[in-house]
Write a protein that holds these residues in place. Sequence first.
Motif, mmCIF file in Angstrom:
data_model
loop_
_atom_site.group_PDB
_atom_site.id
_atom_site.type_symbol
_atom_site.label_atom_id
_atom_site.label_comp_id
_atom_site.label_asym_id
_atom_site.label_seq_id
_atom_site.Cartn_x
_atom_site.Cartn_y
_atom_site.Cartn_z
ATOM 1 N N LEU A 70 0.830 -1.201 0.000
ATOM 2 C CA LEU A 70 0.000 0.000 0.000
ATOM 3 C C LEU A 70 0.869 1.257 0.000
ATOM 4 C CD1 LEU A 70 -2.955 0.928 0.062
ATOM 5 C CD2 LEU A 70 -2.820 0.885 2.556
ATOM 6 N N ALA A 71 1.939 1.254 0.775
ATOM 7 C CA ALA A 71 2.855 2.398 0.806
ATOM 8 C C ALA A 71 3.490 2.611 -0.564
ATOM 9 C CB ALA A 71 3.941 2.184 1.860
ATOM 10 N N ARG A 72 3.876 1.532 -1.221
ATOM 11 C CA ARG A 72 4.468 1.654 -2.567
ATOM 12 C C ARG A 72 3.473 2.309 -3.523
ATOM 13 N NH1 ARG A 72 6.126 -3.857 -5.018
ATOM 14 N NH2 ARG A 72 5.393 -4.150 -2.958
ATOM 15 N N HIS A 73 2.221 1.922 -3.467
ATOM 16 C CA HIS A 73 1.188 2.508 -4.333
ATOM 17 C C HIS A 73 1.031 4.001 -4.048
ATOM 18 C CE1 HIS A 73 -2.472 2.953 -6.630
ATOM 19 N NE2 HIS A 73 -3.039 3.494 -5.563
ATOM 20 N N TRP A 74 0.983 4.363 -2.772
ATOM 21 C CA TRP A 74 0.809 5.774 -2.408
ATOM 22 C C TRP A 74 2.044 6.602 -2.732
ATOM 23 C CZ3 TRP A 74 -3.311 8.645 -1.488
ATOM 24 C CH2 TRP A 74 -4.516 7.973 -1.317
ATOM 25 N N ARG A 75 3.240 5.998 -2.704
ATOM 26 C CA ARG A 75 4.439 6.723 -3.156
ATOM 27 C C ARG A 75 4.307 7.063 -4.631
ATOM 28 N NH1 ARG A 75 7.069 2.829 -0.415
ATOM 29 N NH2 ARG A 75 7.734 3.502 1.634
ATOM 30 N N TRP A 76 3.798 6.096 -5.395
ATOM 31 C CA TRP A 76 3.577 6.316 -6.819
ATOM 32 C C TRP A 76 2.553 7.437 -7.020
ATOM 33 C CZ3 TRP A 76 -0.912 5.586 -9.757
ATOM 34 C CH2 TRP A 76 -0.729 5.717 -11.134
ATOM 35 N N LEU A 77 1.466 7.423 -6.256
ATOM 36 C CA LEU A 77 0.461 8.483 -6.365
ATOM 37 C C LEU A 77 1.055 9.845 -6.011
ATOM 38 C CD1 LEU A 77 -2.740 6.861 -4.797
ATOM 39 C CD2 LEU A 77 -2.378 7.484 -7.190
ATOM 40 N N ALA A 78 1.889 9.896 -4.988
ATOM 41 C CA ALA A 78 2.524 11.161 -4.591
ATOM 42 C C ALA A 78 3.420 11.675 -5.709
ATOM 43 C CB ALA A 78 3.334 10.978 -3.316
ATOM 44 N N GLN A 79 4.186 10.774 -6.300
ATOM 45 C CA GLN A 79 5.078 11.156 -7.388
ATOM 46 C C GLN A 79 4.274 11.630 -8.592
ATOM 47 O OE1 GLN A 79 7.485 7.947 -9.036
ATOM 48 N NE2 GLN A 79 9.270 9.301 -8.804
ATOM 49 N N ARG A 80 3.218 10.934 -8.898
ATOM 50 C CA ARG A 80 2.359 11.298 -10.039
ATOM 51 C C ARG A 80 1.697 12.653 -9.792
ATOM 52 N NH1 ARG A 80 -3.007 8.602 -12.176
ATOM 53 N NH2 ARG A 80 -3.001 9.542 -14.236
ATOM 54 N N ALA A 81 1.190 12.873 -8.578
ATOM 55 C CA ALA A 81 0.542 14.141 -8.249
ATOM 56 C C ALA A 81 1.542 15.294 -8.336
ATOM 57 C CB ALA A 81 -0.084 14.080 -6.857
ATOM 58 N N ALA A 82 2.783 15.050 -7.910
ATOM 59 C CA ALA A 82 3.807 16.102 -7.987
ATOM 60 C C ALA A 82 4.128 16.419 -9.445
ATOM 61 C CB ALA A 82 5.058 15.651 -7.251
ATOM 62 N N THR A 83 4.163 15.422 -10.309
ATOM 63 C CA THR A 83 4.456 15.614 -11.724
ATOM 64 C C THR A 83 3.324 16.389 -12.404
ATOM 65 O OG1 THR A 83 5.695 13.545 -11.756
ATOM 66 C CG2 THR A 83 5.005 14.431 -13.880
ATOM 67 N N VAL A 84 2.096 16.040 -12.086
ATOM 68 C CA VAL A 84 0.929 16.709 -12.680
ATOM 69 C C VAL A 84 0.848 18.166 -12.233
ATOM 70 C CG1 VAL A 84 -1.603 16.720 -12.724
ATOM 71 C CG2 VAL A 84 -0.368 14.570 -12.960
ATOM 72 N N ALA A 85 1.252 18.422 -11.002
ATOM 73 C CA ALA A 85 1.171 19.786 -10.457
ATOM 74 C C ALA A 85 2.161 20.732 -11.141
ATOM 75 C CB ALA A 85 1.443 19.780 -8.955
ATOM 76 N N HIS A 86 3.225 20.209 -11.707
ATOM 77 C CA HIS A 86 4.222 21.064 -12.355
ATOM 78 C C HIS A 86 3.894 21.290 -13.759
ATOM 79 C CE1 HIS A 86 6.683 19.732 -8.876
ATOM 80 N NE2 HIS A 86 6.853 21.030 -8.862
#
Length: 86
Positions: A70-86
């Motif tokens: 679950l942590a691995r999935h949420w790390r991916w979501l955090a990374q994806r959200a950071a990429t989309v925000a830029h």
Amino acid sequence: MPVDSPLASHSDLARLKPEDLEMHLGELIRRYVRHRSADLAERVVESIEALYLHPDLGSDAERFCAYRRLARHWRWLAQRAATVAH
């Protein structure tokens, strides 16, 4: 514990009982669903990590592995959200 309450470190999270961590985690996830952000996803990861590292988890290998996935999935979501925000 309210989602907006400041938790300064992993040690703050580690002081919580696993059931309180799970409730806090649920609140963070519900908030993320409404207001997606890298910051919230990272806070979810921190809470999940606190759960799988919690000494009261004991020898529950199945739960430990589930939280790690679950942590691995949420790390991916955090990374994806950071990429989309830029």
